[in-house]
Design a protein around this motif. Structure first.
Motif, PDB file in Angstrom:
ATOM      1  N   ILE A   1      10.028 -11.157  72.855  1.00  0.00           N
ATOM      2  CA  ILE A   1       9.227  -9.949  73.071  1.00  0.00           C
ATOM      3  C   ILE A   1       9.894  -9.008  74.077  1.00  0.00           C
ATOM      4  N   ALA A   2      10.679  -9.561  75.002  1.00  0.00           N
ATOM      5  CA  ALA A   2      11.367  -8.716  75.985  1.00  0.00           C
ATOM      6  C   ALA A   2      12.255  -7.684  75.287  1.00  0.00           C
ATOM      7  N   ALA A   3      12.823  -8.048  74.151  1.00  0.00           N
ATOM      8  CA  ALA A   3      13.687  -7.101  73.428  1.00  0.00           C
ATOM      9  C   ALA A   3      12.886  -5.880  72.999  1.00  0.00           C
ATOM     10  N   TYR A   4      11.669  -6.116  72.552  1.00  0.00           N
ATOM     11  CA  TYR A   4      10.820  -4.988  72.132  1.00  0.00           C
ATOM     12  C   TYR A   4      10.337  -4.188  73.347  1.00  0.00           C
ATOM     13  N   VAL A   5      10.005  -4.918  74.418  1.00  0.00           N
ATOM     14  CA  VAL A   5       9.597  -4.235  75.651  1.00  0.00           C
ATOM     15  C   VAL A   5      10.727  -3.327  76.142  1.00  0.00           C
ATOM     16  N   ALA A   6      11.954  -3.839  76.079  1.00  0.00           N
ATOM     17  CA  ALA A   6      13.106  -3.055  76.537  1.00  0.00           C
ATOM     18  C   ALA A   6      13.226  -1.763  75.736  1.00  0.00           C
ATOM     19  N   GLU A   7      13.020  -1.852  74.445  1.00  0.00           N
ATOM     20  CA  GLU A   7      13.119  -0.665  73.594  1.00  0.00           C
ATOM     21  C   GLU A   7      12.000   0.328  73.882  1.00  0.00           C
ATOM     22  N   ILE A   8      10.807  -0.202  74.156  1.00  0.00           N
ATOM     23  CA  ILE A   8       9.688   0.680  74.495  1.00  0.00           C
ATOM     24  C   ILE A   8       9.979   1.418  75.799  1.00  0.00           C
ATOM     25  N   ILE A   9      10.518   0.683  76.766  1.00  0.00           N
ATOM     26  CA  ILE A   9      10.810   1.292  78.065  1.00  0.00           C
ATOM     27  C   ILE A   9      11.896   2.347  77.927  1.00  0.00           C
ATOM     28  N   ARG A  10      12.932   2.024  77.150  1.00  0.00           N
ATOM     29  CA  ARG A  10      14.010   2.989  76.948  1.00  0.00           C
ATOM     30  C   ARG A  10      13.467   4.258  76.278  1.00  0.00           C
ATOM     31  N   ALA A  11      12.703   4.073  75.201  1.00  0.00           N
ATOM     32  CA  ALA A  11      12.171   5.233  74.486  1.00  0.00           C
ATOM     33  C   ALA A  11      11.247   6.049  75.380  1.00  0.00           C
ATOM     34  N   GLY A  12      10.440   5.352  76.185  1.00  0.00           N
ATOM     35  CA  GLY A  12       9.512   6.042  77.079  1.00  0.00           C
ATOM     36  C   GLY A  12      10.255   6.901  78.092  1.00  0.00           C
TER      37      GLY A  12
ATOM     38  N   ARG B   1       3.214   7.223  78.858  1.00  0.00           N
ATOM     39  CA  ARG B   1       3.554   7.357  77.438  1.00  0.00           C
ATOM     40  C   ARG B   1       3.746   6.016  76.755  1.00  0.00           C
ATOM     41  N   MET B   2       4.123   4.996  77.551  1.00  0.00           N
ATOM     42  CA  MET B   2       4.367   3.679  76.959  1.00  0.00           C
ATOM     43  C   MET B   2       3.080   2.915  76.679  1.00  0.00           C
ATOM     44  N   LEU B   3       1.979   3.351  77.274  1.00  0.00           N
ATOM     45  CA  LEU B   3       0.733   2.575  77.191  1.00  0.00           C
ATOM     46  C   LEU B   3       0.352   2.130  75.786  1.00  0.00           C
ATOM     47  N   PRO B   4       0.307   3.044  74.790  1.00  0.00           N
ATOM     48  CA  PRO B   4      -0.098   2.591  73.455  1.00  0.00           C
ATOM     49  C   PRO B   4       0.830   1.502  72.924  1.00  0.00           C
ATOM     50  N   ALA B   5       2.128   1.654  73.160  1.00  0.00           N
ATOM     51  CA  ALA B   5       3.077   0.655  72.684  1.00  0.00           C
ATOM     52  C   ALA B   5       2.877  -0.673  73.409  1.00  0.00           C
ATOM     53  N   PHE B   6       2.564  -0.603  74.711  1.00  0.00           N
ATOM     54  CA  PHE B   6       2.286  -1.836  75.438  1.00  0.00           C
ATOM     55  C   PHE B   6       1.016  -2.500  74.919  1.00  0.00           C
ATOM     56  N   GLY B   7       0.073  -1.675  74.448  1.00  0.00           N
ATOM     57  CA  GLY B   7      -1.130  -2.226  73.823  1.00  0.00           C
ATOM     58  C   GLY B   7      -0.765  -3.115  72.655  1.00  0.00           C
ATOM     59  N   SER B   8       0.176  -2.640  71.812  1.00  0.00           N
ATOM     60  CA  SER B   8       0.574  -3.475  70.677  1.00  0.00           C
ATOM     61  C   SER B   8       1.313  -4.710  71.149  1.00  0.00           C
ATOM     62  N   ILE B   9       2.092  -4.575  72.224  1.00  0.00           N
ATOM     63  CA  ILE B   9       2.814  -5.744  72.736  1.00  0.00           C
ATOM     64  C   ILE B   9       1.829  -6.823  73.184  1.00  0.00           C
ATOM     65  N   VAL B  10       0.749  -6.385  73.841  1.00  0.00           N
ATOM     66  CA  VAL B  10      -0.257  -7.346  74.290  1.00  0.00           C
ATOM     67  C   VAL B  10      -0.829  -8.099  73.098  1.00  0.00           C
ATOM     68  N   SER B  11      -1.205  -7.373  72.039  1.00  0.00           N
ATOM     69  CA  SER B  11      -1.816  -8.073  70.904  1.00  0.00           C
ATOM     70  C   SER B  11      -0.790  -8.914  70.157  1.00  0.00           C
ATOM     71  N   VAL B  12       0.438  -8.418  70.027  1.00  0.00           N
ATOM     72  CA  VAL B  12       1.477  -9.220  69.367  1.00  0.00           C
ATOM     73  C   VAL B  12       1.721 -10.500  70.158  1.00  0.00           C
ATOM     74  N   THR B  13       1.734 -10.384  71.486  1.00  0.00           N
ATOM     75  CA  THR B  13       1.974 -11.566  72.314  1.00  0.00           C
ATOM     76  C   THR B  13       0.893 -12.615  72.097  1.00  0.00           C
ATOM     77  N   ILE B  14      -0.361 -12.181  72.177  1.00  0.00           N
ATOM     78  CA  ILE B  14      -1.455 -13.156  72.011  1.00  0.00           C
ATOM     79  C   ILE B  14      -1.389 -13.795  70.628  1.00  0.00           C
ATOM     80  N   LYS B  15      -1.127 -12.979  69.615  1.00  0.00           N
ATOM     81  CA  LYS B  15      -1.056 -13.524  68.254  1.00  0.00           C
ATOM     82  C   LYS B  15       0.115 -14.484  68.095  1.00  0.00           C
ATOM     83  N   ASP B  16       1.251 -14.100  68.676  1.00  0.00           N
ATOM     84  CA  ASP B  16       2.455 -14.921  68.490  1.00  0.00           C
ATOM     85  C   ASP B  16       2.380 -16.275  69.185  1.00  0.00           C
TER      86      ASP B  16
END
Lengths: 258, 221
Positions: free
Chosen positions: B100-111, B145-160
């Motif tokens: 998941i860190a890989a996706y977080v990194a991309e969200i942070i970069r894009a943000g 700006r990253m908040l919505p994307a972090f929202g998905s990260i939270v749900s993906v994390t719990i699901k995964d």
């Protein structure tokens, strides 16, 4: 006849900025081609000319937001430094106002103005806010201190931006098309603030398409084209008796009939 | 067809403990992936060209390998290769964090990169250093700006976290499997598990959405 003389001071004018054969290249493109200009203390110099003629580039080179490719810019008698720490010291002494305001959206109007002294000078928050409050009052926004940029009109935002730049107590103010992004009805309030600033004796370089402002407020006007200064002189000279056909052409395109 | 939810009702404690473990695993994964993702994302934006090469390689790798493969590799292969033995829980936490860190990194970069260049210029023009511009001006806006994307990260994390069941971490899905096997009531038990995930996640995603709408204007330059 109008006199072309620096305001008040009386003594010999001292140059604040001297541009000496300044060149700026973007790859092959020559943005500034050996531009030379002198700005004395207390002077208001308006830079006019068509888009892409190098006016804004000159402004950005002045506070080293863009490095120059050749020539020299002297500020207060010294060539602009190249070391980052020294560049920051120079920038602290120049205020800049942008076409798109560039207010910080996550901060209130008050904190937008206070952030410079707080972050850069390490001024305590209460003191910085006190200064910010006074400056916002000065640009007629005393009632908007707690507003966020998203709740302000363009003209209000630009006045906050001017206050933000003034908070660093700069020696020169650089205005980069400060009214170009504004609704016509709010242009006047920004120009009035700028005019008041000029009357206080602030040294100002103003890139503008507001010919009426340049005509009334500027001490000198420089006309840019293709990265060079076509001609410069008093507003009377430029607007009523331009030397070059290109200047006449440019002014007539803007609907300026003298 | 007759439904009998009594195994679920009788073993609610057992399942609830499973939910607890799922959430614990989620929390550790979020902490791990946020820390690692922030480091990688910031390194990718502000680091040197040399640093960027391995970081991009890491991001690409993690985005192209299924998280399940990373998990079983860490749990089964890594001990044999390195002698490093992690418990099932920590194996899962590490595997999920790495992924998941890989996706977080991309969200942070894009943000960060979405914050207009002019904002940086405005900060520099005041005399700020680049570090001050990043800290005081760019990052606060980028975070909003990253908040919505972090929202998905939270749900993906719990699901995964459910994939941790394959290495016998006793989280919600694993316990549901056990219970379903013992009670011969897979329909009831797995439906209950589904409902629990749903009830955990819907409020969480709604909450983040609500928060974002409150603060969105703070990131709009």
């Amino acid at each position: 006849m109008t006199m072309i003389a620096p305001k008040e001071s009386g003594s010999t004018p001292s140059p604040v900025l001297i541009y000496e054969k300044v060149r700026k290249l973007y790859g092959e493109f020559v943005a500034l081609d050996e531009v030379s200009l002198r700005v004395d203390a207390g002077e208001v110099v308006c830079l006019i000319g068509p888009s892409g003629s190098g006016k804004s580039t000159l402004l950005r080179c002045t506070n080293a937001l863009e490095p120059i490719s050749g020539g020299t810019i002297y500020f207060d008698g010294r060539a602009l430094p190249s070391v980052d720490r020294d560049i920051r010291k120079v920038r602290q002494r120049m205020g800049m106002v942008f076409q798109n305001f560039e207010l910080f959206p996550h901060k209130s109007a008050l904190d937008n103005v206070a952030i410079g002294p707080m972050t850069v000078l390490g001024m305590p928050k209460t003191q910085a806010r006190e200064r910010a409050r006074a400056l916002l009052a000065k640009v007629n926004l005393a009632d908007k201190v707690d507003s966020f940029p998203s709740n302000l009109s363009g003209g209000q935002q630009q006045r906050v931006a001017i206050a933000r730049a003034l908070a660093m107590e700069p020696e020169v103010m650089l205005f980069d098309e400060p009214t170009s992004a504004l609704d016509p009805e709010t242009i006047g309030e920004v120009l009035n603030v700028m005019k008041a600033l000029a009357e206080e004796g602030m040294t100002m370089i103003v890139v503008t398409h507001e010919m009426a402002f340049a005509r009334r407020v500027a001490d000198r006007v420089a006309v840019f084209e293709h990265g060079t200064i076509l001609e410069h002189g008093s507003p009377e000279q430029i607007f009523e008796n331009p030397e070059t056909a290109r200047t006449r052409d440019f002014l007539s395109h803007l609907g300026w009939d003298g | 067809m007759e439904f009998d939810f009594s195994p679920v009702v009788d073993s609610w404690r057992y399942l609830l403990d499973g939910v607890g473990i799922s959430l614990m695993l989620s929390v550790w994964t979020m902490l791990g992936s946020l820390a690692l993702g922030a480091a990688v994302g910031l390194g990718r934006v502000y680091g040197s060209a040399w640093l960027r090469v391995p970081l991009v390689f890491y991001i690409d790798t993690m985005r192209s390998i299924p998280v399940l493969v990373v998990l079983v590799w860490i749990y089964f292969a890594m001990p044999l290769l390195t002698g490093l033995n992690l418990s099932p829980f920590w194996s899962a936490a590490v595997a999920l964090s790495l992924h998941i860190a890989a996706y977080v990194a991309e969200i942070i970069r894009a943000g960060i990169q979405s914050v207009r260049e002019g904002q940086t210029r405005a900060g520099l023009a005041l005399g700020m250093s680049t570090a001050q511009v990043v800290r005081v001006i760019v990052l606060p806006q980028a975070l909003v700006r990253m908040l919505p994307a972090f929202g998905s990260i939270v749900s993906v994390t719990i699901k995964d976290t459910a994939i941790a069941s394959v290495i016998a971490v006793p989280e919600l899905l694993r316990r549901s499997e056990t219970l379903a096997g013992q009670s011969f009531r897979p329909i009831e038990v797995f439906t209950a598990a589904m409902l629990i995930y749903f009830l955990l996640l819907v409020p969480a995603t709604r909450l983040i959405d609500l928060l974002y709408r409150r603060v969105a204007h703070l990131g709009r330059s």
